[in-house]
Design a protein around this motif. Structure first.
Motif, PDB file in Angstrom:
ATOM      1  N   SER A  72       0.918  -1.245   0.038  1.00 32.67           N
ATOM      2  CA  SER A  72       0.042  -0.082   0.011  1.00 32.67           C
ATOM      3  C   SER A  72       0.719   1.207  -0.134  1.00 32.67           C
ATOM      4  O   SER A  72       0.605   2.051  -0.666  1.00 32.67           O
ATOM      5  CB  SER A  72      -1.171  -0.209   1.094  1.00 32.67           C
ATOM      6  OG  SER A  72      -1.754   1.378   1.281  1.00 32.67           O
ATOM      7  N   PHE A  73       2.015   1.160   1.010  1.00 26.07           N
ATOM      8  CA  PHE A  73       2.731   2.496   1.080  1.00 26.07           C
ATOM      9  C   PHE A  73       3.546   2.627  -0.238  1.00 26.07           C
ATOM     10  O   PHE A  73       3.611   3.659  -0.843  1.00 26.07           O
ATOM     11  CB  PHE A  73       3.700   2.289   2.035  1.00 26.07           C
ATOM     12  CG  PHE A  73       3.261   2.752   3.256  1.00 26.07           C
ATOM     13  CD1 PHE A  73       3.183   4.059   3.465  1.00 26.07           C
ATOM     14  CD2 PHE A  73       2.903   1.867   4.480  1.00 26.07           C
ATOM     15  CE1 PHE A  73       2.698   4.457   4.915  1.00 26.07           C
ATOM     16  CE2 PHE A  73       2.630   2.334   5.543  1.00 26.07           C
ATOM     17  CZ  PHE A  73       2.471   3.751   5.806  1.00 26.07           C
ATOM     18  N   GLU A  76       1.089   4.220  -3.092  1.00 23.29           N
ATOM     19  CA  GLU A  76       0.706   5.407  -2.725  1.00 23.29           C
ATOM     20  C   GLU A  76       1.909   6.226  -3.167  1.00 23.29           C
ATOM     21  O   GLU A  76       1.691   7.624  -3.355  1.00 23.29           O
ATOM     22  CB  GLU A  76       0.219   5.689  -1.290  1.00 23.29           C
ATOM     23  CG  GLU A  76      -1.105   5.016  -1.079  1.00 23.29           C
ATOM     24  CD  GLU A  76      -1.430   5.443   0.541  1.00 23.29           C
ATOM     25  OE1 GLU A  76      -1.713   6.380   0.839  1.00 23.29           O
ATOM     26  OE2 GLU A  76      -1.291   4.512   1.398  1.00 23.29           O
ATOM     27  N   LEU A  77       3.200   5.860  -3.025  1.00 22.59           N
ATOM     28  CA  LEU A  77       4.327   6.889  -3.320  1.00 22.59           C
ATOM     29  C   LEU A  77       4.919   6.506  -4.661  1.00 22.59           C
ATOM     30  O   LEU A  77       5.825   7.342  -4.979  1.00 22.59           O
ATOM     31  CB  LEU A  77       5.672   6.269  -2.281  1.00 22.59           C
ATOM     32  CG  LEU A  77       4.909   6.715  -0.707  1.00 22.59           C
ATOM     33  CD1 LEU A  77       6.029   6.231   0.057  1.00 22.59           C
ATOM     34  CD2 LEU A  77       5.066   8.291  -0.732  1.00 22.59           C
ATOM     35  N   ALA A 114       3.487  13.191  -0.937  1.00 26.19           N
ATOM     36  CA  ALA A 114       4.479  12.195  -0.209  1.00 26.19           C
ATOM     37  C   ALA A 114       4.447  12.206   1.403  1.00 26.19           C
ATOM     38  O   ALA A 114       4.380  11.327   2.083  1.00 26.19           O
ATOM     39  CB  ALA A 114       5.701  12.284  -1.120  1.00 26.19           C
ATOM     40  N   ARG A 116       2.124  13.393   2.952  1.00 31.18           N
ATOM     41  CA  ARG A 116       0.883  12.966   3.931  1.00 31.18           C
ATOM     42  C   ARG A 116       0.997  11.372   4.097  1.00 31.18           C
ATOM     43  O   ARG A 116       0.474  11.039   4.943  1.00 31.18           O
ATOM     44  CB  ARG A 116      -0.446  13.381   2.955  1.00 31.18           C
ATOM     45  CG  ARG A 116      -0.776  14.776   3.159  1.00 31.18           C
ATOM     46  CD  ARG A 116      -2.329  14.813   2.535  1.00 31.18           C
ATOM     47  NE  ARG A 116      -2.332  14.921   0.941  1.00 31.18           N
ATOM     48  CZ  ARG A 116      -2.106  15.637   0.161  1.00 31.18           C
ATOM     49  NH1 ARG A 116      -1.791  16.972   0.544  1.00 31.18           N
ATOM     50  NH2 ARG A 116      -2.096  15.280  -1.091  1.00 31.18           N
ATOM     51  N   VAL A 117       1.506  10.753   3.158  1.00 36.20           N
ATOM     52  CA  VAL A 117       1.737   9.355   3.131  1.00 36.20           C
ATOM     53  C   VAL A 117       2.699   8.962   4.351  1.00 36.20           C
ATOM     54  O   VAL A 117       2.352   8.125   5.017  1.00 36.20           O
ATOM     55  CB  VAL A 117       2.185   8.798   2.017  1.00 36.20           C
ATOM     56  CG1 VAL A 117       2.572   7.136   2.214  1.00 36.20           C
ATOM     57  CG2 VAL A 117       1.125   8.816   0.793  1.00 36.20           C
ATOM     58  N   LYS A 120       1.139   9.027   7.944  1.00 34.69           N
ATOM     59  CA  LYS A 120       0.306   7.875   8.127  1.00 34.69           C
ATOM     60  C   LYS A 120       0.687   6.895   9.291  1.00 34.69           C
ATOM     61  O   LYS A 120      -0.065   6.073  10.020  1.00 34.69           O
ATOM     62  CB  LYS A 120      -0.141   6.893   6.727  1.00 34.69           C
ATOM     63  CG  LYS A 120      -0.882   7.808   5.857  1.00 34.69           C
ATOM     64  CD  LYS A 120      -1.378   6.776   5.039  1.00 34.69           C
ATOM     65  CE  LYS A 120      -2.428   7.767   3.978  1.00 34.69           C
ATOM     66  NZ  LYS A 120      -2.917   6.738   3.010  1.00 34.69           N
ATOM     67  N   TYR A 132       6.027  -2.895   7.768  1.00 35.04           N
ATOM     68  CA  TYR A 132       6.179  -1.566   6.849  1.00 35.04           C
ATOM     69  C   TYR A 132       7.562  -1.604   6.046  1.00 35.04           C
ATOM     70  O   TYR A 132       8.457  -2.222   6.620  1.00 35.04           O
ATOM     71  CB  TYR A 132       6.314  -0.529   8.019  1.00 35.04           C
ATOM     72  CG  TYR A 132       4.847  -0.286   8.691  1.00 35.04           C
ATOM     73  CD1 TYR A 132       4.071   0.893   8.264  1.00 35.04           C
ATOM     74  CD2 TYR A 132       4.565  -1.183   9.906  1.00 35.04           C
ATOM     75  CE1 TYR A 132       2.771   0.937   8.790  1.00 35.04           C
ATOM     76  CE2 TYR A 132       3.274  -0.687  10.381  1.00 35.04           C
ATOM     77  CZ  TYR A 132       2.233  -0.005   9.885  1.00 35.04           C
ATOM     78  OH  TYR A 132       1.393   0.549  10.467  1.00 35.04           O
TER      79      TYR A 132
END
Length: 195
Positions: A72-73, A76-77, A114, A116-117, A120, A132
């Motif tokens: 997911s990370f 998103e990036l 980025a 904002r990510v 999280k 992670y």
């Protein structure tokens, strides 16, 4: 008449003001992550203002694939990616010894999306495998400015100036007394061709 002690005093004063400093974040012997909660969010804002790029490491242990959170990370990036590589060394880790494990070291440009990510998670040490991506680092141009080893709760600004030292002190991440003049070029190994 100039005394040797006066010359030494002036040289020491000059070194303190002009040589690179390193400041390790306080972790109470790796038991506590002080860069947590609001201090972490403040640090992310500060690092994005001071640097151009950041880095995360994605680890595939024993060929089992990436975790859902890691995927997911990564997704998103993706739009901010500048470079990736697979040779297993990065700031804070100069070699790995885990069999049948692959590492994807990914560099991203600083961008509001980025940032904002990265917000999280709630603390710096959250950037740790296997769940992670791990070991968040920041770069000014090609020079590593900050590195972390998430699972060990180790973090440091390695080219700290007075503004950096004041910031970490104000946010209770480290004390001014923890800043040390860098004596060796070991940390130059952390630099990366990004520009």
């Amino acid at each position: 008449m100039i005394l040797l002690s006066d010359v030494i005093m002036v040289l020491n004063y000059w070194k303190e003001r002009h040589l690179d400093k390193i400041i390790y974040f306080d972790n109470e012997d790796q038991r506590i992550d002080r860069c947590a909660g609001q201090a972490y969010f403040n640090f992310i804002d500060y690092a994005f203002d001071r640097t151009d790029y950041f880095m995360l490491v994605y680890v595939n242990y024993y060929g089992k694939g990436y975790s859902k959170i890691m995927k997911s990370f990564r997704n998103e990036l993706r739009n901010y990616e500048v470079k990736s590589r697979t040779d297993p060394h990065w700031p804070g880790v100069q070699g790995t010894y885990c069999p049948q494990t692959t590492y994807k070291i990914v560099f991203y440009r600083n961008d509001t999306g980025a940032k904002r990510v990265l917000k999280k998670v709630n603390k710096l040490s959250d950037w740790s495998s296997p769940g992670y991506p791990q070991d968040l680092a920041f770069f000014k141009g090609n020079q590593c400015w900050f590195y972390s080893v998430g699972h060990e709760k180790i973090a440091a600004i390695i080219h700290a100036d007075d503004q950096d030292i004041a910031f970490v002190e104000m946010n209770k991440i480290a004390s001014r007394e923890a800043a040390r003049t860098r004596q060796e070029s070991y940390f130059d190994l952390y630099n990366e061709e990004l520009d």
